[in-house]
Design an enzyme around this catalytic site. Structure first.
Site, PDB file in Angstrom:
ATOM      1  N   LYS A 190       0.808  -1.077   0.103  1.00  0.00           N
ATOM      2  CA  LYS A 190      -0.127  -0.040   0.067  1.00  0.00           C
ATOM      3  C   LYS A 190       0.970   1.144   0.243  1.00  0.00           C
ATOM      4  O   LYS A 190       0.493   2.219  -0.537  1.00  0.00           O
ATOM      5  CB  LYS A 190      -1.121  -0.029   1.302  1.00  0.00           C
ATOM      6  CG  LYS A 190      -1.872   1.377   1.398  1.00  0.00           C
ATOM      7  CD  LYS A 190      -2.832   1.086   0.235  1.00  0.00           C
ATOM      8  CE  LYS A 190      -4.003   2.134   0.213  1.00  0.00           C
ATOM      9  NZ  LYS A 190      -4.724   2.566   1.601  1.00  0.00           N
ATOM     10  N   SER A 260      -5.999  12.232   0.220  1.00  0.00           N
ATOM     11  CA  SER A 260      -6.647  12.528   1.528  1.00  0.00           C
ATOM     12  C   SER A 260      -5.507  13.481   2.140  1.00  0.00           C
ATOM     13  O   SER A 260      -5.963  14.467   2.988  1.00  0.00           O
ATOM     14  CB  SER A 260      -6.966  11.347   2.123  1.00  0.00           C
ATOM     15  OG  SER A 260      -6.010  10.953   2.569  1.00  0.00           O
TER      16      SER A 260
END
Length: 331
Positions: A190, A260
């Protein structure tokens, strides 16, 4: 399957997944901060590419002590707020309960393991584009899959019955789940996305589309990704050669949006620099591996983060949420 879920951090991530669970019939309890008064009166509203729905009545709380003990406590706070979990988790987690971490970065589970006793920690890596556009209003733009892996001190637990039970609940709610046997490898994979896109989106003031279509930033993305793979290898996590090309292709097909971290920066919130950049750097450095590009991003983000904090304290940053550019929880 589990009976009760608690959502700690009802924003773009926790609010979306918690709402989906309640919509499927689960008993879900939401902890709120600023939005509490609004959602008590109006509930939650989800605008989603998978179908819009409203929850006029939800179990909402603004004090964790008022929440019931729950089977699964979903932590969807930013890691910069994890100091609050020393109070939150013991107040709401059952003795044999599960903490489900929907957070980005590395080294988070070790911190949580110091708070809870014998309860299970499972991490969920979210591939989600979602944005909280106003109190009680969440806009789900794309994706939504969660990769689940269970924490163990030796970093390898395999696929467990508890993971499968959570997967069943989420899949019944229309959420795609993938089970992973190795949490450490899953987190490093990730990071191959998190580190370059989050970092460069802030430093270069760019959307994902701008980073992908500019030839100079595109080459930089690939170089930073290669360093993440090198860092993973230093701790025994082998990421295959085709992973970076696959990640680039995956991102090229996304709708353009702000990460984000970019949204956090634009709205004056503290950035998750340590969890996403500092911890991986320190892990690699401890194995004698230098990651100069990632270290450069880390130092620049530390500078920008500190500068942002000063501006917020002076009241010079307008807090806003502009959904016209999209918003990301694919952090």
């Amino acid at each position: 399957m589990f009976k009760t879920y608690a959502i700690i951090g009802t924003g773009a991530v926790g609010g979306f997944y918690g709402a989906k669970l309640q919509h499927s019939g689960k008993d879900v309890h939401f902890l709120f901060n600023k939005d509490y008064e609004y959602v008590i009166k109006n509930g939650l509203s989800i605008k989603s590419v998978d179908g819009n729905f409203d929850l006029p009545h939800i179990n909402a709380y603004n004090h964790v002590e008022e929440m019931p003990d729950c089977d699964v406590v979903v932590v969807a706070l930013k890691t910069t707020q994890n100091h609050l979990l020393k109070k939150f988790l013991p107040a709401v987690l059952k003795d044999e309960g599960i903490v489900l971490l929907l957070q980005n970065g590395l080294g988070i589970e070790e911190e949580i393991a110091q708070i809870i006793k014998h309860q299970t920690i499972i991490s969920g890596l979210c591939f989600l584009c979602s944005n909280k556009v106003s109190p009680g209003q969440i806009n789900h733009i794309a994706y939504g899959k969660i990769l689940l892996a269970q924490y163990a001190q030796n970093n390898f637990y395999g696929i467990t019955d508890k993971m499968q039970s959570i997967a069943d609940d989420f899949e019944n709610a229309g959420i795609q789940i993938e089970l992973a046997p190795d949490l450490n490898l899953a987190r490093w994979k990730k990071l191959v996305w998190n580190i370059p896109y989050n970092g460069l989106s802030v430093i270069l003031n760019a959307t994902t589309e701008e980073l992908m279509t500019n030839p100079y930033s595109y080459e930089l993305l690939k170089s930073v990704m290669s360093e993440v793979v090198m860092g993973a290898k230093s701790v025994g996590c082998m990421i295959p050669d085709d992973f970076i090309p696959g990640m680039l292709d995956y991102t090229s097909k996304m709708k353009p949006y702000r990460t984000s971290m970019k949204i956090d920066y634009d709205t004056g919130r503290t950035l998750e620099v340590e969890a996403i950049f500092g911890n991986p750097l320190r892990r690699a450095n401890s194995e004698g591996v230098d990651l100069p590009l990632i270290n450069c991003l880390y130092q620049q983000l530390k500078f920008l983060n500190l500068k942002n904090v000063v501006l917020v304290n002076r009241g010079m940053i307008m807090r806003k949420c502009d959904d016209s550019k999209g918003g990301g929880a694919l952090t």
